[in-house]
Write a protein that holds these residues in place. Structure first.
Motif, PDB file in Angstrom:
ATOM      1  N   TRP A 114      26.766  48.126  52.145  1.00 11.17           N
ATOM      2  CA  TRP A 114      26.573  47.945  50.700  1.00 11.17           C
ATOM      3  C   TRP A 114      26.400  46.465  50.368  1.00 11.17           C
ATOM      4  CZ3 TRP A 114      25.909  50.946  46.451  1.00 11.17           C
ATOM      5  CH2 TRP A 114      26.094  50.343  45.208  1.00 11.17           C
ATOM      6  N   HIS A 121      31.822  58.585  46.025  1.00 13.75           N
ATOM      7  CA  HIS A 121      30.709  57.686  46.336  1.00 13.75           C
ATOM      8  C   HIS A 121      29.686  57.682  45.203  1.00 13.75           C
ATOM      9  CE1 HIS A 121      27.460  55.733  48.485  1.00 13.75           C
ATOM     10  NE2 HIS A 121      26.694  56.758  48.164  1.00 13.75           N
ATOM     11  N   VAL A 158      28.625  54.449  42.923  1.00  8.84           N
ATOM     12  CA  VAL A 158      27.251  53.960  42.850  1.00  8.84           C
ATOM     13  C   VAL A 158      26.773  53.941  41.400  1.00  8.84           C
ATOM     14  CG1 VAL A 158      24.864  54.529  43.454  1.00  8.84           C
ATOM     15  CG2 VAL A 158      26.624  54.598  45.200  1.00  8.84           C
ATOM     16  N   ARG A 174      25.599  50.639  39.287  1.00 10.81           N
ATOM     17  CA  ARG A 174      24.250  50.543  38.711  1.00 10.81           C
ATOM     18  C   ARG A 174      24.335  50.143  37.246  1.00 10.81           C
ATOM     19  NH1 ARG A 174      21.618  55.720  41.541  1.00 10.81           N
ATOM     20  NH2 ARG A 174      21.069  54.711  43.494  1.00 10.81           N
TER      21      ARG A 174
END
Length: 106
Positions: free
Chosen positions: A35, A95, A99, A103
């Motif tokens: 990541w 997860h 994410v 974002r």
């Protein structure tokens, strides 16, 4: 499946459980590095609400270790299947939430 010839001895179960937990931690560290390399942003669990991360950090290892113990106690393989599926669903859900949150902040 509950036949004594099929089941592993207790030390072998413990070694398996510890290995699986260590592998899970190693995968988290690989995901963190990937990541960071891909986004340039450190993977930080502190940006998520504690009410989500604390139960996950405590509950997921207990779930992954509890299933084999429940199987050993009852002899029913449904415990292994259920805890594996639930653990995978929790991991993927966490997860995706992480994410999505990153974002929004990026």
């Amino acid at each position: 499946m509950t036949d004594g010839d099929w089941l592993l001895p207790r030390p072998a179960w413990m070694a398996t459980l510890l290995t699986i937990t260590a592998l899970y931690a190693a995968l988290l560290s690989v995901a963190t590095k990937a990541w960071r390399e891909r986004t340039g942003v450190a993977l930080r669990l502190d940006v998520l609400p504690k009410r989500a991360t604390l139960p996950l950090m405590i509950g997921l290892p207990l779930l992954l270790i509890g299933g084999p113990y429940a199987f050993g106690a009852t002899g029913r393989p449904a415990w292994l299947i259920a805890t594996s599926l639930l653990g995978a669903a929790v991991s993927v859900g966490f997860h995706l939430a992480f994410v999505r949150l990153h974002r929004r902040t990026a």
